[in-house]
Scaffold this active site. Structure first.
Site, PDB file in Angstrom:
ATOM      1  N   CYS A 111      77.612 -17.808   4.601  1.00  0.00           N
ATOM      2  CA  CYS A 111      76.969 -17.764   3.291  1.00  0.00           C
ATOM      3  C   CYS A 111      77.001 -16.341   2.738  1.00  0.00           C
ATOM      4  CB  CYS A 111      75.530 -18.256   3.371  1.00  0.00           C
ATOM      5  SG  CYS A 111      74.679 -18.197   1.773  1.00  0.00           S
ATOM      6  N   ASN A 125      89.151 -23.804   4.892  1.00  0.00           N
ATOM      7  CA  ASN A 125      88.264 -24.035   3.760  1.00  0.00           C
ATOM      8  C   ASN A 125      88.571 -22.997   2.681  1.00  0.00           C
ATOM      9  OD1 ASN A 125      84.893 -23.245   2.983  1.00  0.00           O
ATOM     10  ND2 ASN A 125      85.906 -25.086   2.307  1.00  0.00           N
ATOM     11  N   GLY A 126      88.543 -23.462   1.421  1.00  0.00           N
ATOM     12  CA  GLY A 126      88.753 -22.550   0.310  1.00  0.00           C
ATOM     13  C   GLY A 126      89.904 -22.968  -0.578  1.00  0.00           C
TER      14      GLY A 126
END
Length: 329
Positions: A102, A204-205
């Site tokens: 995060c 991811n992304g």
């Protein structure tokens, strides 16, 4: 077959990313119906769990049809994270995931989330203690590094594997990038090319289309993909990617009737789970995405995000179905 512990996830699993204020049970339900292979809760504060904070405890709610399901926790104190891990395990998930990714200021600048990427030794120690504390598979979601100059993701993945994690999901940006710029998946190739690494690596992304999913699958050798923002208001993305990977053909996107039906399912569950007032309030962030691209839709969106009752929102959805009956996406 990709496996996390004894969990079999298929040949190329698609994971729903844990997203704060998004990945709640109502949203997860429509994603599961549309092809998500593994899902995670919103990230949950370790301090909130050990202090019995109502909001944190509610995020532990999971349902049998969601399985396999992971609970994700975050924090910056090893003792608190170890205790929170035990509390999360007691809720009955299949996996415990640790948030080391995060990037938001209030989390990362306190040394939690991506903030721990500034202290890799602490990251490894914390992970080791959590793995020892629970009896279910532990996984990690992280970023490439704090900044471009501090990327050590190959080393990080190997060290986390060595203390017991059973899979890693990597958002291919640094904390410094936040969600800007292009995700650099070339680092995932480096992770996968490490001969000492034998746990699944999920990328991811920027995966926002079946074509990009296929391109990245073939180019970067990951074991599966984690989908985040592309699924918001468009849970169909999971099945569309699966179909394209299997056949090379694109599925037709959802028509208006399907979009309204799924929006209603999402709304119904939201109201049932959180109560009418809160359920309606928290659905407001989704309407724009469910009906993205529809011409002259702003007045309907404005009405939906200001409606205060379930009946009002339902009536507006019915009206949208009638007014746009001939519209083709």
């Amino acid at each position: 077959m990709v496996k996390i512990g004894n969990l079999e996830l298929g040949e190329f699993p698609l994971l729903l990313a844990p997203m704060e204020d998004v990945s709640d049970p109502p949203f997860r339900a429509v994603c599961k119906e549309n092809g998500a292979d593994l899902m995670f809760t919103e990230f949950i504060s370790s301090e909130g769990l050990i202090r019995d904070a109502a909001k944190s405890l509610q995020k532990l709610d999971i349902f049998e049809y969601e399985r396999p399901i992971g609970i994700q926790i975050f924090g910056n104190e090893i003792d608190s994270m170890r205790e929170a891990a035990a509390i999360a395990e007691a809720a009955g998930p299949d996996i415990l995931d640790i948030n080391y990714g995060c990037p938001v200021h209030k989390v990362a600048c306190k040394g939690a989330g991506a903030g721990i990427l500034l202290d890799i030794d602490k990251m490894v120690s914390m992970t080791s203690e959590i793995v020892k504390r629970v009896n279910i598979p532990v996984t990690v979601k992280t970023r490439l590094g704090w900044s471009h100059d501090t990327i050590r993701i190959v080393e990080v993945a190997e060290r986390l594997q060595d203390v017991g994690i059973q899979a890693i999901s990597i958002h291919a940006r640094t904390r410094q990038q936040m969600y800007k710029g292009e995700a650099d998946w070339s680092y995932l190739n480096l992770v996968k090319d490490n001969p000492r690494l034998n746990i699944p690596v999920f990328g991811n992304g920027d995966i926002d289309s079946p074509e990009k999913a296929k391109e990245y699958k073939e180019k970067y050798n990951v074991d599966g993909m984690m989908i985040g923002r592309a699924s918001i208001g468009y849970p169909w993305v999971f099945n569309e990617i699966k179909h394209f990977l299997e056949t090379g053909e694109k599925l037709l996107g959802p028509d208006l009737e399907e979009r309204i039906n799924v929006t209603k399912k999402h709304l119904d569950f939201s109201v049932k789970w959180k109560g009418e007032k809160q359920g309606i309030l928290e659905m407001r962030r989704h309407y724009t995405n469910y009906f993205r691209g529809m011409p002259n839709f702003k007045p309907y969106r404005t009405r939906m995000v200001t409606a205060d009752t379930y009946e009002e929102v339902s009536a507006i959805l019915e009206e949208v179905g009638e007014v746009y009956a001939d519209y083709l996406f």
